[in-house]
Motif scaffolding. Structure first.
Motif, PDB file in Angstrom:
ATOM      1  N   ASP A  95       0.835  -1.206   0.000  1.00 43.03           N
ATOM      2  CA  ASP A  95       0.000   0.000   0.000  1.00 43.03           C
ATOM      3  C   ASP A  95       0.866   1.251   0.000  1.00 43.03           C
ATOM      4  O   ASP A  95       0.548   2.243  -0.670  1.00 43.03           O
ATOM      5  CB  ASP A  95      -0.896   0.052   1.247  1.00 43.03           C
ATOM      6  N   ALA A  96       1.941   1.204   0.773  1.00 43.65           N
ATOM      7  CA  ALA A  96       2.769   2.385   0.983  1.00 43.65           C
ATOM      8  C   ALA A  96       3.794   2.604  -0.117  1.00 43.65           C
ATOM      9  O   ALA A  96       4.505   3.611  -0.100  1.00 43.65           O
ATOM     10  CB  ALA A  96       3.487   2.270   2.331  1.00 43.65           C
ATOM     11  N   THR A  97       3.875   1.697  -1.074  1.00 43.62           N
ATOM     12  CA  THR A  97       4.891   1.773  -2.123  1.00 43.62           C
ATOM     13  C   THR A  97       4.346   2.280  -3.446  1.00 43.62           C
ATOM     14  O   THR A  97       5.058   2.937  -4.208  1.00 43.62           O
ATOM     15  CB  THR A  97       5.545   0.393  -2.328  1.00 43.62           C
ATOM     16  N   VAL A  98       3.083   1.999  -3.760  1.00 45.13           N
ATOM     17  CA  VAL A  98       2.549   2.310  -5.086  1.00 45.13           C
ATOM     18  C   VAL A  98       2.445   3.815  -5.300  1.00 45.13           C
ATOM     19  O   VAL A  98       2.245   4.595  -4.376  1.00 45.13           O
ATOM     20  CB  VAL A  98       1.165   1.648  -5.308  1.00 45.13           C
ATOM     21  N   GLN A  99       2.573   4.198  -6.575  1.00 43.76           N
ATOM     22  CA  GLN A  99       2.483   5.598  -6.999  1.00 43.76           C
ATOM     23  C   GLN A  99       1.575   5.650  -8.227  1.00 43.76           C
ATOM     24  O   GLN A  99       1.970   5.270  -9.326  1.00 43.76           O
ATOM     25  CB  GLN A  99       3.866   6.152  -7.339  1.00 43.76           C
ATOM     26  N   PRO A 100       0.327   6.133  -8.071  1.00 42.22           N
ATOM     27  CA  PRO A 100      -0.628   6.065  -9.177  1.00 42.22           C
ATOM     28  C   PRO A 100      -0.375   7.068 -10.295  1.00 42.22           C
ATOM     29  O   PRO A 100      -0.848   6.899 -11.411  1.00 42.22           O
ATOM     30  CB  PRO A 100      -1.964   6.330  -8.497  1.00 42.22           C
ATOM     31  N   MET A 101       0.345   8.145  -9.990  1.00 46.97           N
ATOM     32  CA  MET A 101       0.650   9.173 -10.995  1.00 46.97           C
ATOM     33  C   MET A 101       1.817   9.995 -10.468  1.00 46.97           C
ATOM     34  O   MET A 101       2.111   9.977  -9.268  1.00 46.97           O
ATOM     35  CB  MET A 101      -0.569  10.066 -11.233  1.00 46.97           C
ATOM     36  N   PHE A 144      19.558  10.887  -1.742  1.00 49.20           N
ATOM     37  CA  PHE A 144      19.182  10.812  -3.154  1.00 49.20           C
ATOM     38  C   PHE A 144      17.740  10.354  -3.321  1.00 49.20           C
ATOM     39  O   PHE A 144      17.012  10.820  -4.201  1.00 49.20           O
ATOM     40  CB  PHE A 144      20.121   9.851  -3.895  1.00 49.20           C
ATOM     41  N   LEU A 145      17.294   9.444  -2.455  1.00 46.75           N
ATOM     42  CA  LEU A 145      15.950   8.879  -2.562  1.00 46.75           C
ATOM     43  C   LEU A 145      14.866   9.839  -2.085  1.00 46.75           C
ATOM     44  O   LEU A 145      13.768   9.883  -2.659  1.00 46.75           O
ATOM     45  CB  LEU A 145      15.846   7.586  -1.743  1.00 46.75           C
ATOM     46  N   PHE A 146      15.139  10.614  -1.042  1.00 48.88           N
ATOM     47  CA  PHE A 146      14.059  11.315  -0.343  1.00 48.88           C
ATOM     48  C   PHE A 146      14.157  12.838  -0.376  1.00 48.88           C
ATOM     49  O   PHE A 146      13.352  13.514   0.250  1.00 48.88           O
ATOM     50  CB  PHE A 146      13.970  10.799   1.089  1.00 48.88           C
ATOM     51  N   ASN A 147      15.116  13.378  -1.103  1.00 53.05           N
ATOM     52  CA  ASN A 147      15.103  14.800  -1.421  1.00 53.05           C
ATOM     53  C   ASN A 147      13.959  15.028  -2.410  1.00 53.05           C
ATOM     54  O   ASN A 147      13.798  14.264  -3.361  1.00 53.05           O
ATOM     55  CB  ASN A 147      16.445  15.197  -2.033  1.00 53.05           C
ATOM     56  N   SER A 148      13.184  16.062  -2.201  1.00 51.43           N
ATOM     57  CA  SER A 148      12.039  16.306  -3.082  1.00 51.43           C
ATOM     58  C   SER A 148      12.426  17.159  -4.280  1.00 51.43           C
ATOM     59  O   SER A 148      12.392  16.701  -5.429  1.00 51.43           O
ATOM     60  CB  SER A 148      10.899  16.981  -2.314  1.00 51.43           C
ATOM     61  N   TYR A 149      12.817  18.426  -4.029  1.00 53.89           N
ATOM     62  CA  TYR A 149      13.105  19.328  -5.148  1.00 53.89           C
ATOM     63  C   TYR A 149      14.209  20.323  -4.821  1.00 53.89           C
ATOM     64  O   TYR A 149      14.355  21.331  -5.488  1.00 53.89           O
ATOM     65  CB  TYR A 149      11.840  20.086  -5.571  1.00 53.89           C
ATOM     66  N   ALA A 155      14.114  10.896  -9.660  1.00 54.39           N
ATOM     67  CA  ALA A 155      13.066  11.573 -10.408  1.00 54.39           C
ATOM     68  C   ALA A 155      11.713  11.350  -9.736  1.00 54.39           C
ATOM     69  O   ALA A 155      11.424  10.254  -9.233  1.00 54.39           O
ATOM     70  CB  ALA A 155      13.020  11.071 -11.843  1.00 54.39           C
ATOM     71  N   ARG A 156      10.896  12.384  -9.739  1.00 53.97           N
ATOM     72  CA  ARG A 156       9.624  12.323  -9.027  1.00 53.97           C
ATOM     73  C   ARG A 156       8.755  11.170  -9.504  1.00 53.97           C
ATOM     74  O   ARG A 156       8.099  10.505  -8.696  1.00 53.97           O
ATOM     75  CB  ARG A 156       8.882  13.653  -9.204  1.00 53.97           C
ATOM     76  N   ASP A 157       8.729  10.925 -10.799  1.00 52.40           N
ATOM     77  CA  ASP A 157       7.854   9.877 -11.326  1.00 52.40           C
ATOM     78  C   ASP A 157       8.417   8.482 -11.116  1.00 52.40           C
ATOM     79  O   ASP A 157       7.802   7.497 -11.549  1.00 52.40           O
ATOM     80  CB  ASP A 157       7.559  10.118 -12.805  1.00 52.40           C
ATOM     81  N   ARG A 158       9.569   8.356 -10.452  1.00 54.57           N
ATOM     82  CA  ARG A 158      10.170   7.046 -10.161  1.00 54.57           C
ATOM     83  C   ARG A 158      10.064   6.675  -8.690  1.00 54.57           C
ATOM     84  O   ARG A 158      10.567   5.631  -8.269  1.00 54.57           O
ATOM     85  CB  ARG A 158      11.643   7.054 -10.575  1.00 54.57           C
ATOM     86  N   ARG A 159       9.391   7.488  -7.900  1.00 53.76           N
ATOM     87  CA  ARG A 159       9.306   7.196  -6.471  1.00 53.76           C
ATOM     88  C   ARG A 159       8.570   5.889  -6.194  1.00 53.76           C
ATOM     89  O   ARG A 159       8.825   5.222  -5.192  1.00 53.76           O
ATOM     90  CB  ARG A 159       8.618   8.356  -5.747  1.00 53.76           C
ATOM     91  N   GLY A 160       7.651   5.514  -7.063  1.00 58.50           N
ATOM     92  CA  GLY A 160       6.923   4.271  -6.878  1.00 58.50           C
ATOM     93  C   GLY A 160       7.738   3.023  -7.147  1.00 58.50           C
ATOM     94  O   GLY A 160       7.249   1.906  -6.935  1.00 58.50           O
ATOM     95  N   MET A 161       8.982   3.181  -7.604  1.00 58.10           N
ATOM     96  CA  MET A 161       9.865   2.040  -7.856  1.00 58.10           C
ATOM     97  C   MET A 161      10.670   1.645  -6.624  1.00 58.10           C
ATOM     98  O   MET A 161      11.454   0.695  -6.676  1.00 58.10           O
ATOM     99  CB  MET A 161      10.820   2.373  -9.008  1.00 58.10           C
ATOM    100  N   LEU A 162      10.462   2.362  -5.519  1.00 54.92           N
ATOM    101  CA  LEU A 162      11.248   2.089  -4.320  1.00 54.92           C
ATOM    102  C   LEU A 162      10.669   0.918  -3.528  1.00 54.92           C
ATOM    103  O   LEU A 162      10.066   1.072  -2.474  1.00 54.92           O
ATOM    104  CB  LEU A 162      11.321   3.344  -3.444  1.00 54.92           C
ATOM    105  N   ALA A 163      10.869  -0.290  -4.052  1.00 58.82           N
ATOM    106  CA  ALA A 163      10.472  -1.484  -3.298  1.00 58.82           C
ATOM    107  C   ALA A 163      11.266  -1.576  -1.997  1.00 58.82           C
ATOM    108  O   ALA A 163      10.776  -2.095  -0.989  1.00 58.82           O
ATOM    109  CB  ALA A 163      10.691  -2.737  -4.141  1.00 58.82           C
ATOM    110  N   ILE A 216      11.665   2.356   7.050  1.00 58.99           N
ATOM    111  CA  ILE A 216      11.314   3.770   7.097  1.00 58.99           C
ATOM    112  C   ILE A 216      10.849   4.142   8.497  1.00 58.99           C
ATOM    113  O   ILE A 216      11.180   5.215   9.016  1.00 58.99           O
ATOM    114  CB  ILE A 216      10.226   4.100   6.062  1.00 58.99           C
ATOM    115  N   ARG A 217      10.064   3.281   9.116  1.00 60.43           N
ATOM    116  CA  ARG A 217       9.623   3.554  10.489  1.00 60.43           C
ATOM    117  C   ARG A 217      10.817   3.628  11.434  1.00 60.43           C
ATOM    118  O   ARG A 217      10.854   4.464  12.343  1.00 60.43           O
ATOM    119  CB  ARG A 217       8.632   2.485  10.949  1.00 60.43           C
TER     120      ARG A 217
END
Length: 409
Positions: free
Chosen positions: A34-40, A78-83, A92-100, A107-108
């Motif tokens: 649930d916490a990994t998917v990125q719909p757009m 590199f993973l969690f810097n936004s902009y 890249a923003r559109d690749r955040r959903g690839m972080l299996a 993260i917790r």
């Protein structure tokens, strides 16, 4: 230990802990998938929000002001810097959903590490660092709202239409629409010197407003249904040129998450549409077209802010705890849905972007965005104020965005 620090900043550590705990509570119903998917690209994965808000505190407070502090994992910047370009390259923003990986449990653990380090550091931090802690609190509250709207987008994209949580079906009490005469003539808007505000809310300055009126409540689902039935989405005369191109290109026939069978997808799953509740998940283009169809217009940012200046920003339906949220309808400026204005997100006269990487927070987005005012049912209560400037591109509608009308007098 500096014994004066708790006196200078009463309750700061407790406020950090409270806000951070709410974020964890919002994530509690989610599994790793649930916490990994990125719909757009606009919607980030839930665990990215959990990590990014921790990275913000770690990078701008712990790394820069706590001697000897070492990042939890050097690779995660590199993973969690936004902009923040000043912090170097980033995913890249559109690749955040690839972080299996990292896994949600990792993260917790990262959050717990940052929380403990912050709690130890706050009593000895200098004033500059304490102001960044304050900024981090409000930054995390922004991400709490994004967390919920992004989960809604993720679950709506799933053919099974899972629910984030249970909620009671209820019909909102209908409220008649009346008009409040707005404040005209010379007015002051923008944030003053008291309390927290983002840089984009400053400086306070004078504006001149023509006579106008503002609607007592926001537009409802039932009223939007009349707009649809009247052919609002098929009449080019109602639409801005870019809006009409968007409607045609994307095949837009109604608000996001709304079905022709009279239901809407919500954080509690698919539910019957409440005709008395505020319409939500509409773009600026739709808001502008509806206003034109209704013989009205959208309020300007200055009109809305001057009107709301004396209202309680903690009133209305806003986020108090974890769980499903939904607009219910209220007659004040704050709560339920963010309201589009007819104003572009541009700097206030005299705006100066802060120096350093944190100065990238707002200023560089002052192009191609429209201002929204108020607060939504997903906005943490106490986060907003009359001078608050939310902003999104004109086609955005996955947020809890709605419409409040204005008209000239």
């Amino acid at each position: 230990m500096n014994a004066a620090a708790p006196v200078r900043q009463p309750g700061l550590a407790e406020r950090v802990a409270e806000v951070r705990a709410l974020t964890l509570a919002l994530a509690a119903p989610l599994g790793d998938a649930d916490a990994t998917v990125q719909p757009m690209p606009d919607a980030s994965p839930a665990k990215w929000h959990l990590a990014h808000t921790s990275w913000f505190f770690e990078t701008f407070v712990l790394r820069d002001f706590v001697p000897g502090y070492r990042p939890y994992d050097e690779r995660w910047g590199f993973l969690f810097n936004s902009y923040y370009n000043g912090e170097g390259k980033r995913l890249a923003r559109d690749r955040r959903g690839m972080l299996a990986r990292p896994h949600l449990d990792e993260i917790r653990a990262y959050r717990a590490h940052v929380d403990a380090a912050l709690a130890r550091a706050i009593p000895d931090l200098p004033a500059e660092a304490l102001s960044l802690v304050e900024l981090g609190i409000h930054h995390e509250q922004q991400h709490q709202e994004l967390f919920l709207t992004d989960i809604l987008a993720s679950f709506a994209a799933n053919p099974l239409e899972p629910a984030y949580g249970a909620d009671k079906d209820a019909v909102s009490a209908g409220m008649p629409l009346t008009w409040h005469e707005g404040r005209a003539g010379e007015q002051e808007i923008g944030a003053g010197d008291d309390g927290f505000s983002f840089d984009s809310e400053r400086p306070r300055h004078r504006v001149w407003l023509q006579p106008h009126a503002i609607a007592s409540r926001t537009v409802t689902n039932g009223e939007w249904a009349e707009f649809i039935a009247a052919g609002g989405y098929s009449n080019p005369a109602l639409w801005l040129s870019d809006g009409w191109d968007w409607v045609q290109r994307e095949g837009i026939t109604g608000p996001l998450y709304r079905d022709e069978d009279g239901t809407a997808f919500t954080l509690a799953g698919r539910r019957p549409l409440d005709p008395q509740a505020p319409v939500t998940h509409v773009s600026y283009y739709e808001a502008d077209a509806f206003a034109r169809w209704a013989g009205a217009r959208l309020p300007t940012e200055a009109e809305w802010e001057a009107w709301a200046a004396g209202a309680d920003p903690c009133a209305g339906h806003q986020l108090d705890r974890a769980g499903p949220v939904r607009p219910q309808g209220s007659d004040g400026p704050f709560g339920d849905v963010w309201c589009w204005t007819g104003s572009a997100f541009l700097p206030h006269p005299g705006f100066r972007q802060p120096e350093g990487t944190v100065g990238e927070y707002n200023g560089k987005f002052m192009s191609g965005q429209m201002v929204l005012k108020g607060a939504s049912c997903a906005t943490p209560r106490g986060h907003s104020r009359a001078s608050y400037r939310n902003f999104f591109p004109p086609a955005a509608r996955w947020q809890f965005t709605g419409v409040r009308l204005a008209r000239d007098l």
